[in-house]
Design an enzyme around this catalytic site. Structure first.
Site, PDB file in Angstrom:
ATOM      1  N   TYR A 230       0.754  -0.985  -0.053  1.00 61.41           N
ATOM      2  CA  TYR A 230       0.055   0.068   0.053  1.00 61.41           C
ATOM      3  C   TYR A 230       0.908   1.211  -0.005  1.00 61.41           C
ATOM      4  CZ  TYR A 230      -3.791   3.301   0.990  1.00 61.41           C
ATOM      5  OH  TYR A 230      -4.753   4.131   0.834  1.00 61.41           O
TER       6      TYR A 230
ATOM      7  N   ARG B 105      -5.667  -1.405   0.265  1.00 57.92           N
ATOM      8  CA  ARG B 105      -6.883  -1.173   1.356  1.00 57.92           C
ATOM      9  C   ARG B 105      -8.209  -1.754   0.947  1.00 57.92           C
ATOM     10  NH1 ARG B 105      -5.617   3.085   4.944  1.00 57.92           N
ATOM     11  NH2 ARG B 105      -3.512   3.083   5.431  1.00 57.92           N
TER      12      ARG B 105
ATOM     13  N   TYR C 260       1.733  -2.754   9.977  1.00 58.10           N
ATOM     14  CA  TYR C 260       0.355  -2.374  10.990  1.00 58.10           C
ATOM     15  C   TYR C 260       0.538  -3.475  11.993  1.00 58.10           C
ATOM     16  CZ  TYR C 260      -1.679   0.900   7.396  1.00 58.10           C
ATOM     17  OH  TYR C 260      -1.766   1.841   6.680  1.00 58.10           O
TER      18      TYR C 260
END
Length: 1057
Positions: free
Chosen positions: A906, A942, A1022
């Site tokens: 991403y 996403r 993340y």
């Protein structure tokens, strides 16, 4: 005979490699390792000298571009002998502009570090600075006198021709490979110069000219370069090599590979071929004799380490060639592969065949050769010290650096050649994995579980038969079940690359909530009640969804078009669409009782077919047309089936038109990188439409006490699911668009809050079902909307940004469930069937996302990543260090690779770096003929398929973009893996039992020969888990902004072609 030029291109690495292997049995004693330089020297105290090579050498060791690079690195002085670069087309003024000082020869030789191409003559060593450093070709195996002189002078000599080629990082230092590439190219040019005909075939008014037939013997670097050049000039090329691996490379360049029908591998050490058996040699000789007779040009490149080049083309073979034919022998310096070859000369045979035996081919292309050599030696020099010390701007000869130690032939008055063999890397110490007892599965028990699940499903169907209030409800349930099965099978067939278009087209189809709103609308030009206003808002929100959803879908699918794709004529589907819309309206107007149901069936089939068309690229855009046909037909049927005065019809059409126009406007202006948040925003509109339609339907009911149980459940469940979808999607939009923090909101007792809200909704539902009072009923609907809204917002806010792909697909499923509820509420088959289709789509995509993260849906929704990992340490508990590289190093590796795999994350999307990467890939594929492909992890963006869309937008052909499972097993064949903006999806922590990522399917890029990771920093992903990949020996970091790094890479790669 022609006068020979000097010997310039020597296969010296063969000798270096041979002595490295035979050092233990050599009769010459190997001296003890010299003491390494004990202290680093700052660049600000160093001078570098460049001199002219000997009279016949046209190349120069450093070009002005490399001089500028060294000056920018902080070198004190760079001395260039007058006119050093003239024969390479680099004048003194260019060096001065780059920051060099033009000096006499003795001053240049007196620099701290002297860089050369050809070995020094022994007499020249006296002019070197005592205890200085020499970097260049030394050829220690055949230059013992030179080596002795260097030792006597105390010179530290570093031989570029002895750098170990097995080191992946040494690719950008490999001068012999660079020169071999030039030699292969120049060999074809020399052949064309003396060949009397065109290379390409032509048909002219004067007659037909056949293409030249070229035979290349040896498929190494030089051979492949010759193949590529000859093919580019239009010749028909055949290739002979003992190594099976060359076959695939030759075919990729468009050449025919000659197979010897004797099963024997020719793979040798260090990338060279080995000597073959007598049986193989005999079969090869017969094949070459047959092929040579039909060839116009033969180019030979075959070398065997430490031995005289084998004679592969005998005089008899050359004599069988037509007069005017040409041979070029790149192995001439080692004796030659062609029996007629005279090293260093060009000659003619009695039969009229010209035999080229030049040994200076790289020097005949001096500007290009100098540029490549200069890049190699500059990269090597700037790595000496910083690679191991991690301190930039200092020169340090470190024996721990395997590239430096392999090239170090003399130091501090001692011979340090041959270098000790490079030790094999020790297997990494790993913590003992817990012993998991083997689970023996009883086949009967497994079958029994499936049987019980089937029994439960059958029992549920029978229970619904007991509870069903009327045949219409039973028919609806039947259609729901069949539609769910159909949707399940259809969605699984969608290509992974088209998951983003799948999301947007189902978003558009979910706009059929407008049908429910239309059935509840009232008043004239404007609504005349609360119920009518709510219904109008539902229609408007649904129309925004329809207009925006189809526009976004069309934009994405258009990006996948390729220049050579056949023209499409999907506009002709306006005829069946018009037939459905007009025919249904006409039939309903004429009083045909079942016309509406049949029209809804046709619309349902069109919607299902639109998703089925996403199974492959060539039918994907047809799917958009069918989806629009299905939605348009459904709305037209709803308008015709609802008794409507003209003022109300005007309100309906005006509301639909305004909403559709707004959605289309938003979708046209939206950036493709904003697709995930736009999908979330459109989902929220579906939720709003479901809530308002449920409320409007209940308010429009004359006597709610007469509603049956199914309609009451549908009303309340539609409100609940719609409110969760509305606020959950709005919160997801805020996180994805940067309006809300991406980090999960962690309120105290958050699960207790969710449980309390769920209980409150359940209590409200019981009261709603039990009461027939309209006031109590609308109060329950309002309370449920509020509590479900808070619940949806809180649950989504408690989920981190990394899990938003799952949240979006789950909300997509919720919107389908809301549509099903609306179908039961309004007894509408179309809404039930399409709702089941959308629910299946969202559910399957959620399953795919969770499986790709090795997590359950409950873990994503209720938990999330909650632990962290320790920093990677080696077996002794010492923290490991990462390696950083610069853009030229990565670019050089890409240019010299045969196979490159790019893994985007991403980070590439948010940096908008896809255009630079697409241009770079185009250059590598078209000009470098390098096999480049992309590997996409299912959760890399996403939302599902987002990176496929972004790459398609930038013009990357979709047939080189592969899914994770398609490339994972072949990464060990990849020369360079380029990771851009990805972390968790390529994390080695997935193999660590102590990591939160343990067991997660990832793309194992560490199997590639070299890995470069482009990231802004070394921060964890993340999941909060540090990536051990950053510290692997074959991995290096290119830190910085993804867009600027990719643009610099694109520019640097372009300079090589």
């Amino acid at each position: 005979m022609y006068a020979p030029r000097s010997v310039l291109w020597r296969p010296t690495r063969l000798l270096c490699n041979l002595h490295l292997r035979l050092s233990s049995s050599s009769s010459q004693p190997v001296p003890k390792a010299a003491t390494a330089v004990k202290s680093a020297i700052p660049y600000a105290k160093l001078s570098v000298g460049i001199t002219k090579e000997n009279r016949s050498e046209a190349r120069v060791a450093l070009t002005p571009a490399s001089v500028a690079k060294l000056k920018n690195a902080g070198l004190r002085s760079i001395f260039v002998e007058t006119a050093s670069g003239i024969r390479s087309q680099f004048d003194d003024e260019a060096y001065i502009q780059a920051g060099a000082t033009i000096v006499p020869r003795d001053v240049a030789l007196g620099a701290d570090v002297v860089m050369r191409i050809r070995p020094f003559e022994p007499a020249e060593v006296e002019m070197l600075k005592p205890n200085g450093v020499l970097i260049g070709h030394v050829q220690p195996a055949i230059n013992k006198e030179l080596l002795d002189k260097l030792v006597e002078k105390g010179t530290t000599a570093i031989a570029m021709d002895c750098i170990p080629r097995t080191l992946s990082r040494a690719q950008s230092f490999d001068t012999l490979t660079s020169m071999a590439s030039v030699a292969g190219y120049r060999a074809v040019i020399e052949a064309a110069n003396v060949f009397g005909r065109f290379f390409p075939g032509q048909i002219t008014a004067a007659g037909k000219i056949p293409p030249a037939k070229v035979l290349v013997i040896g498929g190494g670097v030089a051979g492949l370069s010759a193949i590529k050049t000859a093919k580019g000039m239009g010749a028909v090329v055949k290739v002979s090599d003992t190594r099976a691996a060359v076959e695939e490379q030759a075919k990729s360049l468009g050449a025919e590979f000659l197979k010897v029908h004797v099963q024997e591998s020719g793979e040798g050490t260090g990338g060279y071929a080995k000597e073959m058996s007598e049986a193989y040699k005999k079969a090869q000789k017969e094949l070459l004799a047959k092929t040579a007779k039909d060839s116009d040009i033969i180019i030979s490149t075959a070398l065997i380490p430490g031995k005289k080049a084998p004679i592969l083309v005998t005089k008899e073979m050359v004599d069988s060639m037509k007069s005017g034919s040409v041979t070029v022998d790149l192995a001439a310096e080692a004796g030659g592969n062609i029996e007629y070859t005279v090293p260093g000369q060009i000659s003619k045979t009695p039969g009229g065949v010209t035999c080229v035996g030049y040994t200076d081919l790289p020097s005949r292309l001096a500007a290009q050769s100098s540029s490549l050599y200069s890049n190699n030696i500059t990269n090597f020099f700037l790595s000496m010290g910083p690679h191991t010390s991690k301190v930039k701007g200092e020169f340090f000869i470190d024996h721990e650096d395997q590239a430096v130690r392999g090239a170090l032939v003399a130091e501090n008055g001692n011979i340090t050649w041959p270098a000790p063999p490079i030790p094999l890397p020790a297997a990494p110490a790993s913590a003992p994995k817990p012993k998991v007892p083997e689970v023996v599965v009883d086949p009967r028990q497994e079958s029994m579980q499936k049987a019980m699940a089937t029994t439960g499903a059958v029992g549920s169907a029978l229970a619904l038969g007991v509870l069903s209030p009327n045949p219409a409800t039973t028919a609806m349930v039947s259609k729901l079940g069949l539609a769910s099965v159909c949707g399940y099978q259809t969605v699984w067939g969608v290509a992974p690359a088209l998951h983003s278009p799948l999301m947007s087209v189902t978003n558009a189809i979910s706009g059929l909530t407008a049908v429910g709103g239309l059935m509840c609308m009232g008043g004239g030009i404007f609504p005349d009640s609360v119920a009518a206003s709510l219904a109008a808002s539902a229609v408007f929100a649904s129309a925004v969804n329809i207009g925006g959803g189809f526009r976004v879908t069309q934009r994405m699918l258009d990006m996948f078009k390729r220049p050579g794709d056949p023209e499409e004529h999907n506009d002709v589907f306006k005829y069946p669409a018009a037939t459905l819309a007009v025919g249904s309206a006409l039939g309903i107007g004429l009083g045909v009782s079942e016309m509406a149901n049949m029209a809804y069936l046709a619309s349902s089939i069109a919607c299902i077919s639109s998703i089925a068309c996403l199974a492959q690229q060539k039918t994907a855009r047809l799917g958009t047309a069918l989806g629009m046909m299905g939605v348009g037909g459904g709305i037209a049927t709803a308008l015709a089936a609802t008794p409507t005065p003209l003022p109300l019809l005007a309100q309906m059409i005006g509301t639909l038109g305004a909403g559709g126009a707004l959605g289309n406007f938003i979708a046209k202006r939206m950036k493709i990188t904003e697709l995930p948040q736009m999908v979330a925003a459109f989902h929220s509109l579906v939720g709003l439409a479901a809530v308002t339609t449920s409320a409007a339907s209940f308010l429009a009911t004359a006597d709610p006490s007469n509603l049956d149980l199914v309609h009451k459940i549908s009303t309340y469940l539609g409100t609940f699911v719609g409110a969760v979808t509305l606020t959950g999607s709005a919160t997801a939009f805020g996180k994805l668009h940067g309006l809300l923090k991406s980090a999960p909101m962690d309120l105290p007792k958050k699960n207790s809050i969710n449980s309390a809200l769920a209980v409150g909704n359940a209590v409200g539902g019981v009261v709603f079902l039990a009461s027939g009072n309209p006031t109590v009923g609308i109060a329950c609907i309002g309370a449920s909307s509020a509590m479900a809204g808070v619940m949806g917002a809180h649950m989504t806010a408690s989920i981190g940004g990394a899990d938003m792909p799952v949240v979006i697909t789950l909300l997509n499923s919720y919107s389908g469930i809301a549509l099903v509820c609306e179908g039961f509420l309004l007894n509408n088959d179309l809404l039930t069937v399409v709702g089941a289709l959308i629910a299946s789509s969202g559910g399957i995509l959620s399953y795919i996302m969770c499986k790709s993260m090795n997590r359950s849906l409950a873990n994503v929704v209720l938990g999330g990543y909650g632990t962290s990992t320790k920093k990677k340490v080696d077996g002794g508990g010492i923290a490991l260090e990462h390696v950083e590289v610069d853009v030229p190093t990565v670019a050089d590796s890409l240019v010299m690779a045969k196979k490159v795999t790019i893994v985007p994350g991403y980070g590439l999307a948010v940096a908008n770096a896809q255009y630079a990467i697409a241009n770079m890939v185009k250059t590598l594929r078209e000009k470098g003929n390098i096999d480049v492909s992309f590997a996409i992890h299912p959760v890399a963006g996403r939302m599902p398929g987002q990176l496929n869309v972004l790459l398609a937008e930038a013009g990357v052909p979709y047939d080189i973009v592969h899914e994770m499972d398609e490339v994972s097993d072949s990464l060990d064949e990849t020369d360079v893996a380029l990771v851009i903006g990805a972390n968790d999806t390529v994390s080695l922590a997935a193999e660590d039992p102590d990591s939160v990522l343990y067991g997660m399917p990832v793309i194992p890029v560490w199997h590639a020969k070299q890995v470069y990771i482009l990231k802004r920093s070394l921060a964890a992903g993340y999941a909060g888990a540090e990536n051990p990949l950053f510290f692997e020996k074959n991995a290096a970091m290119l830190l910085g902004d993804a867009k600027s790094s990719c643009e610099s890479l694109n520019a640097e790669v372009g300079k090589n072609f």
